[in-house]
Scaffold this motif. Structure first.
Motif, PDB file in Angstrom:
ATOM      1  N   ALA A 119       3.359  -5.409 -11.508  1.00 50.68           N
ATOM      2  CA  ALA A 119       4.653  -6.097 -11.551  1.00 50.68           C
ATOM      3  C   ALA A 119       5.432  -5.837 -12.840  1.00 50.68           C
ATOM      4  CB  ALA A 119       4.428  -7.590 -11.399  1.00 50.68           C
ATOM      5  N   GLY A 120       4.764  -5.414 -13.888  1.00 50.50           N
ATOM      6  CA  GLY A 120       5.462  -5.229 -15.163  1.00 50.50           C
ATOM      7  C   GLY A 120       4.499  -5.166 -16.317  1.00 50.50           C
ATOM      8  N   PHE A 121       4.553  -6.221 -17.165  1.00 43.22           N
ATOM      9  CA  PHE A 121       3.739  -6.226 -18.371  1.00 43.22           C
ATOM     10  C   PHE A 121       3.197  -7.628 -18.616  1.00 43.22           C
ATOM     11  CE2 PHE A 121       7.222  -3.252 -18.698  1.00 43.22           C
ATOM     12  CZ  PHE A 121       6.626  -2.089 -19.157  1.00 43.22           C
ATOM     13  N   THR A 122       1.991  -7.709 -19.180  1.00 43.18           N
ATOM     14  CA  THR A 122       1.468  -9.036 -19.531  1.00 43.18           C
ATOM     15  C   THR A 122       0.938  -9.030 -20.964  1.00 43.18           C
ATOM     16  OG1 THR A 122      -0.760  -8.512 -18.743  1.00 43.18           O
ATOM     17  CG2 THR A 122       0.715  -9.580 -17.176  1.00 43.18           C
ATOM     18  N   TYR A 123       0.951 -10.214 -21.547  1.00 46.66           N
ATOM     19  CA  TYR A 123       0.402 -10.396 -22.899  1.00 46.66           C
ATOM     20  C   TYR A 123      -0.358 -11.716 -22.929  1.00 46.66           C
ATOM     21  CZ  TYR A 123       0.108 -11.133 -27.932  1.00 46.66           C
ATOM     22  OH  TYR A 123      -0.365 -11.349 -29.204  1.00 46.66           O
ATOM     23  N   GLU A 124      -1.539 -11.713 -23.535  1.00 50.31           N
ATOM     24  CA  GLU A 124      -2.320 -12.946 -23.636  1.00 50.31           C
ATOM     25  C   GLU A 124      -1.988 -13.630 -24.958  1.00 50.31           C
ATOM     26  OE1 GLU A 124      -3.989 -13.875 -21.011  1.00 50.31           O
ATOM     27  OE2 GLU A 124      -3.607 -11.932 -20.040  1.00 50.31           O
ATOM     28  N   MET A 125      -1.429 -14.805 -24.869  1.00 51.46           N
ATOM     29  CA  MET A 125      -1.064 -15.533 -26.088  1.00 51.46           C
ATOM     30  C   MET A 125      -2.257 -16.334 -26.608  1.00 51.46           C
ATOM     31  SD  MET A 125       2.699 -17.113 -25.283  1.00 51.46           S
ATOM     32  CE  MET A 125       2.432 -17.669 -23.608  1.00 51.46           C
ATOM     33  N   TYR A 171       0.381  -4.016 -27.490  1.00 51.68           N
ATOM     34  CA  TYR A 171       0.477  -5.462 -27.235  1.00 51.68           C
ATOM     35  C   TYR A 171       0.404  -5.849 -25.757  1.00 51.68           C
ATOM     36  CZ  TYR A 171       1.856  -5.313 -32.086  1.00 51.68           C
ATOM     37  OH  TYR A 171       1.884  -5.057 -33.424  1.00 51.68           O
ATOM     38  N   MET A 172       1.264  -5.293 -24.921  1.00 52.06           N
ATOM     39  CA  MET A 172       1.306  -5.746 -23.528  1.00 52.06           C
ATOM     40  C   MET A 172       0.563  -4.780 -22.616  1.00 52.06           C
ATOM     41  SD  MET A 172       5.051  -7.428 -23.049  1.00 52.06           S
ATOM     42  CE  MET A 172       4.494  -8.810 -22.077  1.00 52.06           C
ATOM     43  N   LYS A 173      -0.097  -5.380 -21.615  1.00 53.12           N
ATOM     44  CA  LYS A 173      -0.804  -4.571 -20.638  1.00 53.12           C
ATOM     45  C   LYS A 173       0.150  -4.265 -19.488  1.00 53.12           C
ATOM     46  CE  LYS A 173      -4.431  -6.221 -18.481  1.00 53.12           C
ATOM     47  NZ  LYS A 173      -5.398  -7.271 -18.589  1.00 53.12           N
ATOM     48  N   GLN A 174       0.139  -3.029 -19.025  1.00 52.43           N
ATOM     49  CA  GLN A 174       0.997  -2.684 -17.897  1.00 52.43           C
ATOM     50  C   GLN A 174       0.321  -3.084 -16.590  1.00 52.43           C
ATOM     51  OE1 GLN A 174       2.379   1.406 -18.789  1.00 52.43           O
ATOM     52  NE2 GLN A 174       3.731   0.955 -17.052  1.00 52.43           N
ATOM     53  N   ASN A 229      -1.121 -19.445 -21.010  1.00 54.38           N
ATOM     54  CA  ASN A 229      -1.266 -18.614 -22.204  1.00 54.38           C
ATOM     55  C   ASN A 229      -0.920 -17.150 -21.956  1.00 54.38           C
ATOM     56  OD1 ASN A 229      -1.944 -20.544 -24.118  1.00 54.38           O
ATOM     57  ND2 ASN A 229      -4.069 -20.616 -23.400  1.00 54.38           N
ATOM     58  N   GLN A 230      -0.130 -16.927 -20.927  1.00 55.74           N
ATOM     59  CA  GLN A 230       0.199 -15.526 -20.637  1.00 55.74           C
ATOM     60  C   GLN A 230       1.705 -15.303 -20.546  1.00 55.74           C
ATOM     61  OE1 GLN A 230      -0.572 -13.621 -16.714  1.00 55.74           O
ATOM     62  NE2 GLN A 230      -2.155 -12.485 -17.822  1.00 55.74           N
ATOM     63  N   ILE A 231       2.142 -14.187 -21.125  1.00 56.55           N
ATOM     64  CA  ILE A 231       3.537 -13.772 -20.939  1.00 56.55           C
ATOM     65  C   ILE A 231       3.533 -12.710 -19.849  1.00 56.55           C
ATOM     66  CG2 ILE A 231       5.511 -12.596 -21.992  1.00 56.55           C
ATOM     67  CD1 ILE A 231       4.656 -13.648 -24.687  1.00 56.55           C
ATOM     68  N   GLN A 232       4.434 -12.852 -18.887  1.00 54.09           N
ATOM     69  CA  GLN A 232       4.586 -11.801 -17.870  1.00 54.09           C
ATOM     70  C   GLN A 232       6.042 -11.375 -17.852  1.00 54.09           C
ATOM     71  OE1 GLN A 232       3.433 -13.317 -14.021  1.00 54.09           O
ATOM     72  NE2 GLN A 232       1.380 -13.868 -14.691  1.00 54.09           N
ATOM     73  N   VAL A 233       6.270 -10.100 -18.064  1.00 47.22           N
ATOM     74  CA  VAL A 233       7.637  -9.582 -17.976  1.00 47.22           C
ATOM     75  C   VAL A 233       7.699  -8.729 -16.719  1.00 47.22           C
ATOM     76  CG1 VAL A 233       9.398  -8.170 -19.095  1.00 47.22           C
ATOM     77  CG2 VAL A 233       7.865  -9.571 -20.491  1.00 47.22           C
ATOM     78  N   SER A 234       8.636  -9.035 -15.844  1.00 50.28           N
ATOM     79  CA  SER A 234       8.733  -8.226 -14.623  1.00 50.28           C
ATOM     80  C   SER A 234      10.189  -7.977 -14.268  1.00 50.28           C
ATOM     81  CB  SER A 234       8.019  -8.924 -13.466  1.00 50.28           C
ATOM     82  OG  SER A 234       8.504 -10.233 -13.331  1.00 50.28           O
TER      83      SER A 234
END
Ligand code: GLC
Length: 663
Positions: free
Chosen positions: A35-41, A29-32, A116-121
């Protein structure tokens, strides 16, 4: 299926009871990224979860930072509250839940930087990530909750109404309050004792002048079926001769600064030391101190200031005094005063302070900011573990302000210092299902609002929502308008709403117990139930409470009612006070529903039953009494009623569930 991935060398949080084997496949699901991880919603994705945080049920469009913070201004622009609940679910194009298990600061940018992007950092990139992607939304939550373990269950009296105020200053004031409620037949089960019951804000002490013969007083209240619930703060007052302080020093149980000296922080008692809640020995020691109050008859506690809140650190305040001294010795310049003012006002909860003390965690010295989000959790764990040992035969009421996932096994939470604002009534509703997803079931907000002055209509409307919240407490801050029910004119309206709470208890308690014992949701967003209904998925101001009922509280001042969306045929039950005054079957659609200030409207789902008690003025009154059944059902439809003694720790589902069959 739950998959566990590891990044870096994460610090143990004890959020998970049994960890699945590490998964070696590529992280889904998430790309590394750096900074962390991203997901395209996709446009239709809804993001649920993140427990205690601001804004909507759908978390899209903001940035949330898990960094337990004592901030009493829960305004829209804020990013952190008191909890760190790093679990969210994406639902739409794809459907999956992710839990980022890391004890430090972590940020969830849910379509804030890029729509439209989730960023987890996170600051430290060390974390375990759990991926759950099988089944419905409810099943994802259930899998997650199985992973983190059963939610805390309080005694049944804790589902009654609680009255609080910062602070009731003397035993006589509390006696008076209790008499007022009982004389006016206003139901009540708990009176909360805020910091002024203590001797100079010292944990586990009781001011003997203001509360003479405390055990007798506690017993007296219990005779009136009222439990007293004292507050316990995280900071221990620095005072020679005070046993908790002396023992902590002697055993090295307090957090230390860089030089190995006890870290000094200013909280309510003035200079304090923080017990090292991450050190198992210190935790045992601190937890055992709750016995002092248990021995005096107390059966419930609320843990506060455990982010931990820091008004100032010892070192910082010394610098301020030095600065004042310097300014005083030279010709005064404008800039000096602005500097000084900035220095004083920036002191509270300063990140620099959180970087300047240490824990002894599993034998290692570890800087506080690395494990910041575990402090309140471990304070409540200290209490919870001790209470289990000290009172094995009984459940004890326990809830906390700060929390991390994992703490939900030891206690509930209240959502901190909200304000007497209409927007915070709605925030209370929105937070509830998110908290449930993260394991926190015994939760509630300060009804009527903690800070600022409430109004009679706000309190009435808020209680009309509060009747559905497991923790139903009216609490208000020092200096605000009195907020006890008896402070207002419409006693009948208030009494009616509280009596309805007690009528609803067989249902609310059953639904709570089933949610806790089956790891399901007590309060569900519409998207969990009517996922195919585009309108229902985006409803942000109505909830399902348990399996049978839907609620749509009024949250605007001077409104005579509100628009309500019914995603399917339902039966409206209008309660005027605690009596049903209208029953009406309604087709799917939008309606304007009138709701007077003394009314609560409930919608029953088709095929469901609603068992009500005949009512009472305390929880003990309703136990074992006959039930009245309301229904939107056909012969053969059933309801699983959960009943137990409400006190012991024997809460097996099978033993206590009785099936009621309609018709
Ligand atoms: C904190 C708590 C609040 C309490 C006050 C005094 O602000 O959140 O509930 O009344 O401290 O103890």
């Amino acid at each position: 299926m739950i998959r566990r991935y590891q990044f870096g060398e994460p610090i143990e949080t004890d959020a998970i009871l049994e960890k699945p084997e590490l998964c070696k496949d590529a992280f889904p699901y998430m790309k590394q990224t750096e900074a962390g991880f991203t997901y395209e919603m996709t446009e239709e994705d809804i993001v649920y979860g993140l427990g205690e945080s601001l804004r909507g049920i759908n978390k899209r469009g903001w940035i949330y930072i898990s960094n337990c913070t004592d901030d009493p201004h829960h305004t829209e622009e804020k990013r952190s509250l008191y909890g760190a609940h790093n679990f969210f679910i994406v639902s739409g194009g794809e459907q999956f839940g992710l839990f980022f298990d890391t004890p430090g600061k972590i940020s969830f940018d849910i379509g804030y930087t890029h729509r439209n992007q989730i960023q987890v950092s996170m600051e430290d990139k060390d974390c375990d990530v759990y991926v759950i992607d099988q089944g419905s939304l409810e099943e994802i939550v259930t899998s997650f909750r199985q992973l983190i373990g059963r939610s805390y269950i309080p005694p049944m009296w804790a589902f009654g109404y609680g009255q609080s105020r910062w602070s009731y200053g003397t035993a006589n004031e509390i006696r008076e309050l209790a008499k007022n409620y009982r004389d006016n037949h206003i139901p009540i089960d708990m009176i909360y004792m805020d910091i002024d019951y203590m001797e100079r804000y010292k944990d586990f002490t009781v001011d003997q002048e203001k509360f003479p013969n405390f055990p007798e007083f506690v017993e007296d209240m219990k005779q009136q079926k009222i439990q007293l619930v004292p507050i316990i703060d995280a900071g221990v007052k620095v005072e020679k001769g005070y046993d908790v302080y002396e023992e902590g020093i002697k055993n090295g149980y307090f957090c230390k600064d860089e030089e190995g000296k006890e870290f000094v922080a200013g909280v309510w008692p003035g200079d304090c030391h923080f017990p090292d809640m991450l050190n198992a020995d210190a935790r045992r020691w601190f937890g055992n101190h709750y016995e002092t109050l248990l021995k005096q008859g107390i059966e419930g506690f609320w843990n506060d200031m455990n982010e931990p809140a820091i008004f100032y650190s010892g070192k910082a305040i010394e610098k301020v005094f030095e600065q004042i001294d310097q300014i005083a010795r030279k010709p005064h310049e404008m800039g000096d005063f602005y500097d000084l003012r900035g220095n004083i006002s920036d002191r509270a909860n300063n990140p620099e302070d959180y970087r300047s003390f240490y824990h002894n965690y599993r034998g290692k010295k570890i800087r506080h900011d690395k494990v910041h989000n575990l402090f309140g959790y471990n304070m409540t764990r200290a209490a919870g573990e001790a209470l289990e040992q000290l009172v094995p035969q009984k459940r004890t009421l326990l809830f906390s302000r700060a929390s991390y996932i994992g703490m939900h096994r030891y206690g509930g939470i209240w959502t901190g210092d909200n304000k007497s604002w209409w927007s915070h009534l709605l925030l209370n509703l929105k937070m509830m299902p998110s908290l449930n997803m993260c394991g926190f079931l015994y939760t509630g907000a300060d009804l009527g609002g903690f800070g600022e002055d409430t109004t009679e209509d706000l309190l009435l409307r808020w209680l009309a929502l509060g009747v559905f919240m497991p923790l139903m407490r009216n609490h208000s801050a020092l200096g605000t308008r009195r907020q006890e029910i008896t402070a207002f004119d419409s006693t009948d309206a208030f009494r009616g709403i509280l009596k309805l709470r007690y009528r609803l208890l067989p249902y609310l308690y059953s639904e709570f117990m089933k949610a806790a014992l089956k790891n399901t949701m007590y309060a569900r967003p519409f998207g969990f139930v009517w996922q195919q209904d585009e309108i229902a998925r985006h409803v942000e101001d109505q909830l399902m409470i348990g399996e049978s009922i839907m609620i749509a509280p009024v949250y605007e001042q001077n409104a005579i009612g509100r628009m309500v969306y019914l995603p399917e045929e339902m039966k409206l039950l209008r309660f005027t006070g605690d009596q049903v005054t209208e029953e009406q079957t309604m087709q799917k659609g939008h309606y304007f529903i009138r709701v007077a200030l003394n009314e609560v409207v409930i919608f029953l789902r088709k095929g469901h039953l609603l068992p009500l008690s005949t009512g009472g003025e305390c929880v003990a009154d309703i136990l074992g009494k006959d039930l009245t059944l309301y229904q939107f059902a056909q012969a053969g439809d059933t309801y699983e009623l959960y009943e137990d003694d409400g006190v012991t720790r024997n809460m097996e589902l099978e033993e206590h569930v009785r099936t009621i069959v309609w018709g």
